[in-house]
Structures are given as C-alpha cells and as structure tokens.
Design a protein around this motif. Structure first.
Motif, PDB file in Angstrom:
ATOM      1  N   THR A  54      36.754  39.240  63.032  1.00  0.00           N
ATOM      2  CA  THR A  54      37.158  37.965  62.852  1.00  0.00           C
ATOM      3  C   THR A  54      37.167  37.582  64.948  1.00  0.00           C
TER       4      THR A  54
ATOM      5  N   SER B 179      54.135  22.730  64.145  1.00  0.00           N
ATOM      6  CA  SER B 179      52.550  22.435  64.444  1.00  0.00           C
ATOM      7  C   SER B 179      52.446  22.498  65.828  1.00  0.00           C
TER       8      SER B 179
ATOM      9  N   VAL C 234      48.525  28.566  60.243  1.00  0.00           N
ATOM     10  CA  VAL C 234      46.851  27.584  58.837  1.00  0.00           C
ATOM     11  C   VAL C 234      46.648  28.607  58.475  1.00  0.00           C
ATOM     12  N   ALA C 235      45.836  29.869  58.909  1.00  0.00           N
ATOM     13  CA  ALA C 235      44.904  30.702  58.557  1.00  0.00           C
ATOM     14  C   ALA C 235      45.997  30.968  57.188  1.00  0.00           C
TER      15      ALA C 235
ATOM     16  N   ARG D  83      47.811  29.912  55.684  1.00  0.00           N
ATOM     17  CA  ARG D  83      47.389  28.505  54.188  1.00  0.00           C
ATOM     18  C   ARG D  83      46.280  28.152  53.632  1.00  0.00           C
ATOM     19  N   ALA D  84      45.673  28.694  54.804  1.00  0.00           N
ATOM     20  CA  ALA D  84      44.100  28.886  53.693  1.00  0.00           C
ATOM     21  C   ALA D  84      43.450  29.947  53.664  1.00  0.00           C
ATOM     22  N   PHE D  85      44.787  30.978  53.510  1.00  0.00           N
ATOM     23  CA  PHE D  85      44.022  32.234  52.985  1.00  0.00           C
ATOM     24  C   PHE D  85      42.849  33.374  52.903  1.00  0.00           C
ATOM     25  N   ARG D  86      42.662  32.937  55.009  1.00  0.00           N
ATOM     26  CA  ARG D  86      42.158  33.836  55.637  1.00  0.00           C
ATOM     27  C   ARG D  86      42.315  34.328  55.830  1.00  0.00           C
ATOM     28  N   SER D  87      42.739  35.927  55.654  1.00  0.00           N
ATOM     29  CA  SER D  87      43.732  36.503  56.054  1.00  0.00           C
ATOM     30  C   SER D  87      42.870  37.406  56.776  1.00  0.00           C
TER      31      SER D  87
ATOM     32  N   ASP E  30      41.795  36.189  59.932  1.00  0.00           N
ATOM     33  CA  ASP E  30      42.407  35.728  60.265  1.00  0.00           C
ATOM     34  C   ASP E  30      43.482  36.039  60.946  1.00  0.00           C
TER      35      ASP E  30
END
Lengths: 259, 255
Positions: free
Chosen positions: B44, B200, B210-211, B213-217, B219
């Motif tokens: 990533t 923010s 942000v990552a 909150r989007a569960f993009r571990s 990231d």
C-alpha cells in the motif's frame, strides 16, 4: 618607577566586613599599599586572609566597606577595561563552548574590535602563549596548564594596564607550575607589565615578585612588605638557592606560620 | 567493533518483530481484516509513493510539526531566559504557567477550533502550546545554572546584558534546551496527528483516520509506518544536530 604620577593601582585603607555589626565578620582591615607602574607585586598570605577578596575589590567586582581601591588615581567602583583578572580556576573561567581562538576573541568582542581583525590580533598572542597549534581546540581537550595559558592570552587580548592574578598556578602540578612561572615572568619582564599576583606560596611570591606584601589572617592585614633584591631573569635553581631568597623566605615564614 | 555488533543486534531485533508480525498475519491468528501482513502494508505504501498520493499529506504534516515545534522552541527559550534572569518576570509568569502546564494539549483543541477555526494556524498553535513546556523548563534551568565565575568574566569584560545573554547564558543553557527540544519533538508528532484527526485537515493523521473509518487496515498500517519513519528521522536529525552543536562538551558527560 616615576615619582609624582599616581601609582597604577592602590589600596587606600581598604576594609571589608560581611554581615551586620553585632555579627559582622571583618575580612580585610585597613589595607594600604601601592602597585607602581611596571612592578610585579606579590601578595602572600595563609588561606582565609582575604587575599582573593582583596583582589576582587581591586578589580571592581566587590565594593569595599570602607576605604577605596584606586586605579591611576581614580576610584574603582566597577570593572574597568584596563584591569584584567586571571582566576585560579581556569576550568570555570573559560567558555567551554568556544575554541581557544574563540575564548581569546571574547576580549576583542568586548572591546568592539571588528571580527575581521580577530585572527590577525590573536595570532601573536596565541604564539606567545604557545597555543598556536591548539587554536581550534575546545577547553575540554586541553591540559590544565594550557587552559590557564588560554585565560592569560584572553586577559592580554584585553590590553589591560594591570594584571590581577588570583593564585593562577595554584591548581597546576609542580612541573607545569614552574614552567608557567618562568614563561610568565619572562613575558612580564619583556613587556614591562604591571602585575598584582596573589598566592599562598611564599617561594612563588619571592621568586616572581619585585615586592612581596605579606598578609596575616583574621582579619586580613598587612604585616610586612619586602622589596625583593634578586637579579632577573630569575632561575628556578640559582634564584631559589640565593642566600637573599632564603633570607626573605625565613622572614616571611615567621609571619605566616606553618601551613 | 562493539558499535557494529550493537547495530547488528538492533537490526536483528527489528527483523524479528516484523517476522512475528508476518507470522501472526499469515497464520490468521488475528483476522486479516484487522491486521494486514507487513507485505500488504508495504505494498500500500509503495502504491502511495508510486502514485504520488503520499507527498501532499506528508508535506503538510511535516510542515505543521516543525512550525509548531519551532514556535514552541522560540517562545520556550525566550520565556525561560526571562524567568531565569528576572524575579519580576518569574512572579508575573510562573503562576499562569503552572496553571496551564498540566492541561492536556488535546483538551485545548475544541476551544482552539472555536477561536481559530479549522486552520493550520489552529493546529500549529495547539502543537506549540503542548510542546513548549519541556523547552521552557530546560531553558529556565539552563539559564539559571551558569557558573558564577563566568558571570564575573562577563562583568570584567563589561558586556551589556543582551551580549551577556547571547554570549554566555544562551550557550550555557543549550544542552538543557536541546534535551527539552528532543522531548518536545516527540510530543509534537503526537499532537500533529491528534490535531489532524480531530480537525479533519489533510495530513497523515487524517489519512490514518479515514482509512480506519473505511476498515482499510493496510492503509492504517502504512500510515503508521510512515509516521514511525518520520519520528525516527526527526529524532535522528535532532541527535545529529545536538552532537554537532554540543561537540565542545567533554566526552564523559555526553548522552
């Protein structure tokens, strides 16, 4: 020695007491003497006789309780550019973050000499004090003897009329002390310097001085003044074996007692 | 030889930690949704570098970090000098300082947002406020701790007060100021990230949030890795600077 002109330095009835009257402690009691131009005067006394305090009064670092210190006939109320003092604890008197050259330049900065001239002006001083190849070293990298030479160089850079020296060689080992004594004596001879030199070492006082002022302690007072009649240049062996040297030593020893 | 050995062992330890991470991820001991393996995080990160996505938030974070920290340093050194050299300044400033010092800087974010809005100025102010204390304390102590003999040297040479401060007291205080600045630098990184998350504002902290909150571990871990490298590099830079500027110190008192 010129008659008529005021002496370079003089103590006129200097007294000093600490504390308030009932509990006051007298450190110096009515000291009077003169340091004529070009003379090397030594003050010798046991520890606690106030000789360092006296030097601080003459330097303008400490006000006297009574009497006055005079420089060229004028009262010394504060430090003056023409009076330099060399402290015993060279390790504390140098700026550790400045190199040898930087420490010497401090005196030039104090005199407002432009930076471009510092190197040219310090070179002969560093050479004289045998520091030329150590110019870029920091004090922590130097031996005690060299550190004291840096302090002397800095005081010379001040171009003072009189040098006050507070047991400058007292913290050095015997060999280094003798070397520095001789180097310094030669320097003062050749440049006709006016010096007031404080020490607790009788022999050092006689060896270096044109005159020796002996102080006694509690309170600090003058007990004897000796004019030293020994040929110059002085030599570590011959001078110290001269019968007059031994005689002076004998006289002073009686006043100062045993240490 | 000893230095080489210690460097080798620290690299070995780091490798072992990464290997353990990899092993835990690979064996799915923790759900890969929450814990990506190091290879995924690094992939990533490489993607960010490749696309250039990383530079803008990294640049903003670094800028805020240094702006806040440098403002704190300037204020801390100047106030410390004033407090150390004047009893009146001490009486004037110390009670206020003692009241403000224990406040967690993150608690000041809401009022800072109200007063200064969602701006860089706000973030820099909060960082400066939170990181000024170690520098201030170092400065006060460093300015006070000057050898009285050096003050006498300054008096004999008749330096006026300002020259005395710059030629004697400031360099004398420098080791303590640097020690404070090093602590503050680590604090500044924390505060930068927290402020970015809460306000923010684009930056590494915001990226990680942000990552999350989007569960993009992957990231999240890539972002944390960048923050770790940033902390390491800034600290190394500071150590290098310190070693150079304080090279006059005798070897035994270093460290």
């Amino acid at each position: 020695m010129s008659a008529g002109a005021p002496p370079v330095l003089a103590a006129r009835g200097v007294s000093l007491a600490f504390g308030t009257p009932p509990a006051a402690r007298t450190i110096l009691s009515d000291l009077a003497f003169e340091v004529p131009e070009r003379e090397f005067v030594c003050i010798v006394g046991p520890s606690g006789c106030g000789k360092t305090t006296l030097l601080r009064v003459l330097a303008g670092l400490l006000p006297a309780s009574a009497g006055e210190a005079h420089f060229q006939g004028r009262r010394v109320a504060a430090p003056q550019p023409d009076i330099a003092i060399i402290f015993q604890d060279y390790g504390r008197a140098l700026l550790p973050w400045r190199t040898v050259a930087g420490n010497v330049a401090l005196a030039f900065e104090a005199r407002g000499i432009p930076k471009s001239e510092h190197a040219v002006r310090s070179a002969p001083l560093l050479a004289k004090m045998r520091l030329a190849e150590h110019a870029d070293k920091f004090p922590a990298e130097l031996s005690g003897g060299m550190q004291q030479r840096v302090q002397i160089a800095r005081c010379l850079a001040q171009e003072p009329r009189v040098l006050l020296m507070d047991e400058p060689f007292g913290a050095l080992d015997a060999i280094t002390r003798q070397t520095l004594q001789d180097e310094f004596a030669r320097l003062c001879e050749s440049e006709h310097r006016t010096v007031l030199f404080v020490t607790h070492d009788l022999e050092e006082a006689i060896y270096l001085g044109d005159r020796v002022i002996a102080l006694a302690a509690n309170p600090g007072r003058i007990v004897e003044i000796i004019d030293v009649d020994l040929p110059r240049p002085r030599r570590q062996l011959e001078t110290r074996e001269d019968y007059r040297f031994l005689e002076y030593r004998h006289r002073l020893f009686q006043h100062l007692g045993h240490e | 030889m000893r230095r080489l050995a210690s460097a080798a062992s620290s690299v070995a330890f780091l490798t072992a930690v990464i290997a353990a991470w990899w092993l835990v991820a690979e064996t799915k001991l923790i759900n890969p949704m929450f814990l990506p393996g190091p290879q995924r995080a690094l992939a990533t990160l490489w993607g960010w570098i490749d696309s250039g996505e990383l530079w803008d938030p990294l640049g903003k974070t670094v800028w805020r970090l240094f702006a806040g920290w440098l403002v704190a340093s300037a204020i801390g050194i100047a106030l410390g000098a004033a407090i150390a050299s004047s009893a009146r300044a001490r009486e004037l400033l110390e009670p206020t300082a003692e009241f403000l010092r224990p406040l967690p800087a993150s608690a000041l974010l809401p009022p800072a947002v109200l007063l200064l809005g969602l701006t860089d100025t706000m973030i820099v102010t909060v960082i400066a406020f939170g990181t000024v204390w170690p520098i201030l304390l170092g400065s006060i102590h460093g300015f006070k701790a000057i050898d009285p003999r050096l003050i006498e040297v300054a008096r004999m040479l008749r330096f006026p007060p300002l020259a005395r401060a710059f030629k004697f007291q400031l360099p004398n205080a420098l080791p303590e100021i640097f020690a404070g600045m090093r602590v503050s630098l680590a604090l500044a990184l924390i505060l930068t990230v927290v402020a970015e998350m809460l306000s923010s504002q684009p930056g590494l902290g915001h990226m990680v949030l942000v990552a999350a909150r989007a569960f993009r571990s992957a990231d999240i871990f890539a972002g944390i890795f960048v923050l770790g490298v940033l902390g390491f590099l800034t600290n190394s830079l500071m150590q290098y600077l310190e070693a150079y500027l304080l090279r006059w110190r005798p070897a035994h008192s270093e460290g």
